[in-house]
Design a protein around this motif. Structure first.
Motif, PDB file in Angstrom:
ATOM      1  N   VAL A  33       4.730  10.703   3.390  1.00  0.00           N
ATOM      2  CA  VAL A  33       4.933  11.099   1.370  1.00  0.00           C
ATOM      3  C   VAL A  33       5.461  13.100   2.306  1.00  0.00           C
ATOM      4  N   ALA A  34       4.843  13.422   3.140  1.00  0.00           N
ATOM      5  CA  ALA A  34       5.453  14.548   3.394  1.00  0.00           C
ATOM      6  C   ALA A  34       7.279  14.852   3.445  1.00  0.00           C
ATOM      7  N   PHE A  35       7.582  14.248   4.386  1.00  0.00           N
ATOM      8  CA  PHE A  35       9.137  13.693   4.530  1.00  0.00           C
ATOM      9  C   PHE A  35       9.799  13.407   3.375  1.00  0.00           C
ATOM     10  N   VAL A  79      -2.928   7.088  -2.898  1.00  0.00           N
ATOM     11  CA  VAL A  79      -4.298   6.301  -3.095  1.00  0.00           C
ATOM     12  C   VAL A  79      -4.801   6.325  -3.365  1.00  0.00           C
ATOM     13  N   VAL A  80      -6.190   6.901  -4.743  1.00  0.00           N
ATOM     14  CA  VAL A  80      -6.248   6.802  -5.930  1.00  0.00           C
ATOM     15  C   VAL A  80      -6.201   6.045  -6.963  1.00  0.00           C
ATOM     16  N   ARG A  81      -4.402   6.507  -7.531  1.00  0.00           N
ATOM     17  CA  ARG A  81      -4.418   4.896  -7.863  1.00  0.00           C
ATOM     18  C   ARG A  81      -4.521   3.356  -7.333  1.00  0.00           C
ATOM     19  N   TYR A 131      -1.505  16.276  -3.036  1.00  0.00           N
ATOM     20  CA  TYR A 131      -1.214  16.316  -4.112  1.00  0.00           C
ATOM     21  C   TYR A 131      -0.771  14.417  -4.562  1.00  0.00           C
ATOM     22  N   MET A 132       0.128  14.432  -4.114  1.00  0.00           N
ATOM     23  CA  MET A 132       1.183  13.336  -4.377  1.00  0.00           C
ATOM     24  C   MET A 132       0.631  12.567  -3.563  1.00  0.00           C
ATOM     25  N   PRO A 149       0.591  -0.538  -0.168  1.00  0.00           N
ATOM     26  CA  PRO A 149      -0.285  -0.220  -0.657  1.00  0.00           C
ATOM     27  C   PRO A 149       0.596   1.624  -0.062  1.00  0.00           C
ATOM     28  N   GLU A 150       0.124   2.402  -0.221  1.00  0.00           N
ATOM     29  CA  GLU A 150       1.264   3.684  -0.879  1.00  0.00           C
ATOM     30  C   GLU A 150       1.373   4.290   0.351  1.00  0.00           C
TER      31      GLU A 150
END
Ligand SMILES: *Cc1c(COP(=O)(O)O)cnc(C)c1O
Length: 471
Positions: free
Chosen positions: A55-57, A235-237, A229-230, A48-49
């Motif tokens: 992501v932020a880091f 998540v959506v993908r 956005y990233m 999973p993503e």
């Protein structure tokens, strides 16, 4: 990372300088990173993503390298984001990205809280206070006030246009005490912004006070907005195979825009490898950018008051960054653009609720309306040359992005950015659907606090005098 200036490519400076000065006082230009490093494919393709904070880091790291250590950066991110961005599917090809789970219930918490912690980090080594000036057309002020409230060594002055923000928004930014104050200016948002911009170029004032900005012009607000956005595109993908049977659809992000800071952050995420195929620039009647994309001519103008008042910007600051990053042709291949008026906004709130059960706020509604039109015949009409190019009529502007065919062949999904909690605009929502959304506790609380805003004429000398006399 080195940062340059949208008006002077000869400039090369570090993160600290870019953050602490906000904009280049000499050129009047905006700071922008010299490059947007791609995240590794292994990171982006993880399943999973990765979590929002991971992501932020990863995304923040290259921009602060050599100036903030990994462990300090991790602490900043932990402290800034006790909440996340939430992806909510509302129909098989539409996701709402809820950006209102922060303390002030609007997306600006993402940028402001990161910026506040970075500034306070850099200010530790200084022995005088840093003074932040911020003009707001709605949610910036409360997000910035809340983000800095109680932060040592930093004062905040918020300027807002008298009578042009909602009563709740006014409460949210006028009820602080201590290091955060609000000025109620007799003028428009553009007037407030002009007062702030004039202060920044006033060398006499700058000798007396250490000034910094906190609008979306500050790079420390723009960069963290790219995190969601990233995150949401990953998540959506990963969700698409479960939610719909579409193979490899284009992912389109629809951004309700005013000053275009949010959308610029989306461009940064895409540069860094986010699987986003395109963007929709969605505005209210302040359609300066849709007109630019359509005609190629950029004509800033006075702002018009609308129901989505946080987007009432006639001269969007970040046009300067977008046109620095991309040529007009590149913008046209990446973007569709759309605008709607107040009646379209009310219709969108109503239709969205009727079709999906979701209650969307007037800002998100502008974006939802754009996506609804794009996927239900609007893009097809454009491709068939059936659209009239009347800039004065709401709708899609006559620009065909590279992803247009994917939408027409039902091979695209949309991420609609929901930038504020609908309860912040309860009466507008009630007008559209016949009832008010329920109020989150953190909003309810602020209503009972006293309003401490100070009235100010729209006059630079008065403003300067107030600053010098009161700080
Ligand atoms: C500020 C704001 C916007 C517009 O964002 P920009 O970055 O200025 O384009 C949209 N919606 C809400 C609720 C906002 O507060």
């Amino acid at each position: 990372m080195k940062y340059t200036d949208t008006r002077d490519k000869g400039i090369s400076t570090d993160f600290r300088t870019a953050v602490m000065s906000g904009m280049n006082p000499i050129s009047g230009g905006l700071y922008i990173p010299c490059e947007f490093p791609k995240l590794s494919k292994t990171f982006i393709d993880r399943s999973p993503e990765p979590s929002f904070r991971e992501v932020a880091f990863e995304m923040a790291r290259p921009y602060v390298e050599g100036e903030i250590s990994n462990s300090d950066l991790e602490a900043i991110i932990q402290d800034a984001y006790p909440f996340i961005a939430q992806v909510v599917p509302i129909d098989p090809v539409t996701y709402v990205l809820e950006l209102f789970h922060g303390p002030t219930c609007a997306f600006k918490d993402f940028g402001a809280r990161f910026m506040a912690r970075v500034m306070s980090y850099f200010n530790r080594t200084e022995n005088s206070n840093l003074h932040i000036l911020v003009a707001t057309s709605g949610d910036t002020g409360s997000a910035v006030g809340s983000a800095f409230y109680g932060v040592p060594g930093i004062d905040v002055t918020i300027l807002f246009p008298d009578g042009k923000i909602s009563p709740l928004q006014e409460k949210q930014l006028s009820t602080f005490d201590g290091n955060v104050r609000a000025l109620r200016v007799k003028g428009t948002f553009d007037d407030c912004q002009k007062l702030v911009k004039t202060a920044f170029t006033d060398s006499d004032l700058r000798e007396k006070l250490r000034l910094s900005s906190a609008n979306s012009i500050n790079i420390a607000r723009l960069l963290p907005q790219s995190f969601y956005y990233m995150y949401s595109s990953l998540v959506v993908r990963n969700r698409i195979p479960h939610d719909s049977k579409i193979e490899n659809p284009a992912i389109i992000t629809i951004v309700p825009s005013g000053n275009f800071g949010n959308l610029t952050s989306g461009l940064i995420a895409r540069e860094m490898g986010a699987p986003i195929d395109g963007f929709v620039a969605a505005t209210n009647s302040n359609h300066t950018v849709p007109d630019w994309i359509s005609t190629g001519k950029y004509t800033p103008r006075p702002s018009i008051a609308t129901l989505s008042n946080a987007m009432d910007v006639g001269a969007p600051s970040n046009y300067e960054r977008i046109s620095y990053m991309y040529t007009l042709d590149e913008v046209r291949s990446l973007f569709a653009s759309y605008w709607t008026d107040d009646s379209g906004t009310l219709t969108a709130i109503n239709k969205c609720n009727e079709k999906t059960g979701y209650i969307i706020d007037p800002h998100g509604a502008v974006a939802w309306s754009a996506w609804n039109e794009i996927r239900n015949g609007g893009m097809e009409k454009l491709l068939n040359g059936e659209s009239t190019n009347d800039l004065n009529t709401p709708g899609l502007t006559k620009n065909i992005p590279t992803w247009a065919n994917k939408v027409v062949s039902k091979n695209a999904v949309g991420i609609v950015l929901e930038t504020a909690h609908p309860a912040k605009f309860g009466s507008t929502v009630a007008k559209a659907i016949g009832r008010e959304p329920s109020m989150p506790n953190r909003l309810e609380k602020v209503l009972s606090l006293p309003d401490k805003a100070i009235p100010l004429e729209n006059n630079y000398d008065n403003f300067k005098e107030w600053l010098i006399g009161n700080l």
